[in-house]
Each structure stands twice: as structure tokens, then as C-alpha cells.
Design a protein around this motif. Structure first.
Motif, short mmCIF file in Angstrom:
data_model
loop_
_atom_site.label_atom_id
_atom_site.label_comp_id
_atom_site.label_asym_id
_atom_site.label_seq_id
_atom_site.Cartn_x
_atom_site.Cartn_y
_atom_site.Cartn_z
N ASP A 93 0.81 -1.23 0.00
CA ASP A 93 0.00 0.00 0.00
C ASP A 93 0.84 1.28 0.00
O ASP A 93 0.28 2.38 -0.01
CB ASP A 93 -1.00 0.05 1.17
N ASP A 94 2.19 1.14 0.01
CA ASP A 94 3.03 2.33 -0.15
C ASP A 94 2.86 2.87 -1.57
O ASP A 94 2.72 2.11 -2.53
CB ASP A 94 4.50 1.98 0.07
N ILE A 95 2.89 4.20 -1.69
CA ILE A 95 2.85 4.84 -3.01
C ILE A 95 4.27 5.20 -3.42
O ILE A 95 4.99 5.85 -2.66
CB ILE A 95 1.95 6.09 -2.99
N VAL A 96 4.68 4.72 -4.59
CA VAL A 96 6.05 4.92 -5.06
C VAL A 96 6.04 5.47 -6.49
O VAL A 96 5.04 5.39 -7.19
CB VAL A 96 6.84 3.59 -5.01
N THR A 97 7.17 6.03 -6.88
CA THR A 97 7.35 6.50 -8.26
C THR A 97 8.30 5.57 -8.98
O THR A 97 9.37 5.23 -8.45
CB THR A 97 7.91 7.93 -8.29
N GLY A 98 7.92 5.13 -10.16
CA GLY A 98 8.75 4.19 -10.90
C GLY A 98 8.86 4.56 -12.36
O GLY A 98 8.03 5.29 -12.90
N GLU A 99 9.91 4.05 -12.99
CA GLU A 99 10.16 4.29 -14.43
C GLU A 99 9.99 2.99 -15.20
O GLU A 99 10.54 1.96 -14.81
CB GLU A 99 11.57 4.83 -14.62
N ILE A 100 9.21 3.04 -16.28
CA ILE A 100 9.00 1.85 -17.09
C ILE A 100 10.31 1.48 -17.78
O ILE A 100 10.88 2.27 -18.53
CB ILE A 100 7.91 2.09 -18.16
N VAL A 101 10.80 0.24 -17.53
CA VAL A 101 12.06 -0.21 -18.10
C VAL A 101 11.82 -0.90 -19.44
O VAL A 101 12.44 -0.58 -20.45
CB VAL A 101 12.79 -1.16 -17.14
N LYS A 102 10.89 -1.86 -19.44
CA LYS A 102 10.61 -2.58 -20.68
C LYS A 102 9.31 -3.37 -20.52
O LYS A 102 8.82 -3.60 -19.42
CB LYS A 102 11.76 -3.52 -21.03
N LYS A 103 8.78 -3.75 -21.68
CA LYS A 103 7.58 -4.60 -21.70
C LYS A 103 8.04 -6.06 -21.72
O LYS A 103 8.92 -6.43 -22.49
CB LYS A 103 6.73 -4.30 -22.92
N LYS A 130 0.81 1.72 -27.28
CA LYS A 130 1.71 2.85 -27.01
C LYS A 130 2.94 2.38 -26.24
O LYS A 130 2.87 1.52 -25.37
CB LYS A 130 0.96 3.92 -26.22
N ASP A 131 4.10 2.97 -26.57
CA ASP A 131 5.36 2.63 -25.89
C ASP A 131 5.59 3.58 -24.72
O ASP A 131 5.66 4.79 -24.89
CB ASP A 131 6.52 2.74 -26.89
N TYR A 132 5.69 3.02 -23.51
CA TYR A 132 5.85 3.83 -22.31
C TYR A 132 7.27 3.74 -21.73
O TYR A 132 7.52 4.25 -20.64
CB TYR A 132 4.84 3.39 -21.24
N THR A 133 8.18 3.11 -22.46
CA THR A 133 9.55 2.95 -21.98
C THR A 133 10.18 4.30 -21.62
O THR A 133 10.14 5.24 -22.41
CB THR A 133 10.41 2.26 -23.05
#
Length: 374
Positions: A93-103, A130-133
Motif C-alpha cells: 500500500d506504499d505509493i512509489v514513483t517508478g520508471e517503465i524499463v521494458k515490456k 503505445k510505448d511507455y519505456t
């Protein structure tokens, strides 16, 4: 002192054997191009990647994790230790920020700090093609064990939507960006939620083509006119940010007033106009006392002209106008000027099989039937 007691005392002074997984403290002794080296109070030096100690100086103490041992060194890592500590600090339940690395199969790999997490497709709410990388988003930790983290974006969106809906009310003014454009309305991205503006709520004037008026990404301000808490839906209005021009018109105009009209469209049976931002209409029969259809040809879109109000339709928010009533009815003058039995000489305007059309006055014709010619 016995031999056994001496061996025990000696062990306190001899370097310790380091095992894989141990967390130890070391002193940086030197830094080379690829590696740094640590004094671990062991038989062998500790070796660490240079990138892990680039922000430290020789003589600094750092805490590291033992990975393995080779012939010459004990291989250690600060990054692996920090990652493990970071993982231990995360909670469900922690809210974190992350970066999409790959599908990957079933979802996405997402970098959160020094750790990687798994984002299933079902919990992403991303567009399929759509690419979110490389893009960063906020997530909520859904599951966590000793080595893996599963995160969700859709659950966080729902939470943020609920909070947003609790904070706004009907009548509030919000600002968002155009997310989608349809023939019947537009969807605004308000950040934590979306709102819908029907085409009828875009302007007090009639709007025919929303694609000409807006483009994706345009910033738009609107008023909340309906709030559906159960479905988390907001209906918005752009036009209600300004006063209805009909209200001002209705309060300031009466039948008989002369106003300026602007031609919007010319039809076979009359002219569609705007009057102070409101809809109006001049029927062909109200263009002239005689031959209004001929007068119709003299008007085009954008022309301005004066007209008299002959009817105010409040329910339809429409005003009916007359041009001919700005001048006296010429027939009234004719009835006074001409009498039965008078002999007159006037020009012929048209010739028909059944008789002659004779011009008496402007806009007034008389008919001489063929049976009265001779």
C-alpha cells in the motif's frame, strides 16, 4: 595459560572469514579505474565496482554486502546492500514513483529506486499499442515478498479518483487538457479524474464541428454541472462560465425594438441571423412588402443590417425579425392615392399570357387582365 585459552584469544585478533551474504564495514584503501578496494579486516581485500564508491574518498568507511570470494579478493557491493535495505523498507500500500524499463510477458518491468518491480498489464491502465519505456508514473505496492514487488497503477488511480471526487462539487471550476474529441463532445483530463463536455455545453452559440475548435492537449477551463459519485463521472460545461446571452437580451429588448443582425446563413425561405450572440430569423415574407424572394438574393453570410423585433420566443431562445416593417406599408399609401375610376398612365413591368403587370409605385404592382385590354 592453557593452549585452548591461547587459541581463543588468538581468534579475537586474527582476521575473520567473510561469507556470502555477510554485511560488513570496510575502509576504502585505494580507487582504480574499474574497481575500488576495501580493508575488511580479513585475509583478503574487498573489491567493489568503482562506480559504487565514486562519491567517497580514500579512508571513508562504508557498509557493504559480501557477494563471493575469488582467488585474490572478496567481492562486495554497496549497491546490492542498499537495494536490499530499500526493499525491506517498502510495504504493501506504499505509493512509489517508478520508471517503465521494458515490456515483458504479462506486463512491464518498472524501476523503483534501486529495485525492479512487476506491473501486470491488468493493473497498468495503459494504451495497448503505445510505448511507455522511460516514462515515470506513480504506483501503489500491491504485493511484496523477500525478493519481488508487484505494483499497480489502476488501484492508485481509483484511490486518487475517490479523493478527487470527495474534494470537488457541482459548481466548481476546473482546468484540464483535451484528452479525446468526439462528434458529440470532448473528454478533459483533470489529472486525478476525467470530465465530459457535451457539444451542447461548449458554447451558447451552435457548435457544428468540435474537431475544428479543439485539438488534443488544449487546456480548457470548465464548470462542474453534474457529479455521479457511484460511477466517478463528471459532466462539465464551458459555456456556463459566462452569462447566457439570451438572459441579457431578454431583459433589455422588447417587441418593436430595432436591432442589428448579422447574416449566418441564407435559406430558400429566409435568413438565419445572430443578434447580440443569440439566434434570430427573418422570413422571406418579412424582407420586403413586395417580392421578398427577390430581396433574398441581396443577402450573403456576414452581412449586417437593421431589423425590427416582431416576436421573442423565450422557450426556443430565438427572435423573429422584420426588415420590411422598418418602412411604411406602401399599400396604405396606394389606397389613399388611387380610387376606382381614376385614369392613370404607368409602365409595364411584366407581360403574361393572362395579362400585364403594371408598376403603380415602388413595390406595388397592378394587374391588367387580358380580358380588359380590349
Amino acid at each position: 595459560m592453557s593452549e585452548k585459552e591461547f587459541e581463543t584469544l588468538l581468534e579475537d585478533y586474527l582476521p575473520e572469514e567473510k561469507k556470502s551474504g555477510d554485511v560488513v564495514e570496510g575502509i576504502i584503501t585505494r580507487k582504480e579505474l574499474d574497481y575500488g578496494f576495501l580493508d575488511l579486516n580479513a585475509k583478503k581485500e574487498g573489491r567493489i565496482y568503482a562506480s559504487e564508491v565514486k562519491d567517497f574518498e580514500i579512508g571513508d568507511k562504508i557498509e557493504v554486502k559480501v557477494l563471493r570470494e575469488d582467488e585474490d579478493n572478496i567481492i562486495v557491493s554497496k549497491f546490492v546492500l542498499d537495494r536490499a535495505k530499500e526493499l525491506a523498507s517498502f510495504n504493501v500500500d506504499d505509493i512509489v514513483t517508478g520508471e517503465i524499463v521494458k515490456k515483458i510477458k504479462g506486463g512491464y518491468t518498472v524501476r523503483i529506486g534501486k529495485n525492479e518491480a512487476f506491473l501486470p498489464f491488468s493493473l497498468a491502465r495503459f494504451e495497448k499499442d503505445k510505448d511507455y519505456t522511460g516514462q515515470k508514473f506513480k504506483f501503489i505496492i500491491k504485493e511484496k515478498n523477500r525478493s519481488n514487488i508487484t505494483i499497480s497503477r489502476i488501484d492508485l488511480i481509483k484511490i486518487e479518483e475517490e479523493k478527487y471526487f470527495e474534494s470537488v462539487n457541482v459548481g466548481d471550476v476546473v482546468t484540464g487538457k483535451v484528452k479525446e474529441i468526439f462528434d458529440f463532445g470532448i473528454i478533459l483530463d483533470l489529472g486525478a479524474a476525467s470530465g465530459f463536455v457535451h457539444i451542447s455545453e461548449v458554447s451558447w452559440d451552435q457548435v457544428d464541428n468540435l474537431h475544428e475548435r479543439y485539438k488534443i492537449g488544449d487546456e480548457v477551463t470548465a464548470k462542474i454541472i453534474e457529479k455521479d459519485v457511484e460511477k466517478n463521472r463528471l459532466k462539465l460545461s464551458i459555456k456556463q462560465l459566462s452569462e447566457d446571452p439570451w438572459v441579457a437580451f431578454e431583459n433589455s429588448h422588447n417587441v418593436g425594438d430595432v436591432v442589428e443582425a448579422v447574416v449566418k446563413d441564407v435559406l430558400d425561405f429566409g435568413i438565419v441571423v445572430t443578434v447580440d450572440g443569440n439566434s434570430g430569423f427573418v422570413h422571406v415574407s418579412e424582407l420586403a412588402w413586395h417580392s421578398g424572394s427577390k430581396e433574398l438574393k441581396n443577402y450573403k453570410a456576414g452581412d449586417k443590417f437593421s431589423a425590427k423585433i416582431i416576436q421573442i420566443e423565450n422557450e426556443k431562445k430565438n427572435v423573429k425579425l422584420s426588415v420590411k416593417q422598418l418602412s411604411e406599408n406602401p399599400w396604405d399609401t396606394v389606397k389613399e392615392k388611387y380610387h376606382i375610376g381614376d385614369i392613370i398612365e404607368k409602365p409595364i413591368t411584366e407581360v403574361f399570357d393572362f395579362g400585364l403587370l403594371i408598376s403603380l409605385e415602388k413595390d406595388i404592382d397592378g394587374l391588367l387582365h387580358v380580358s380588359d385590354l380590349s
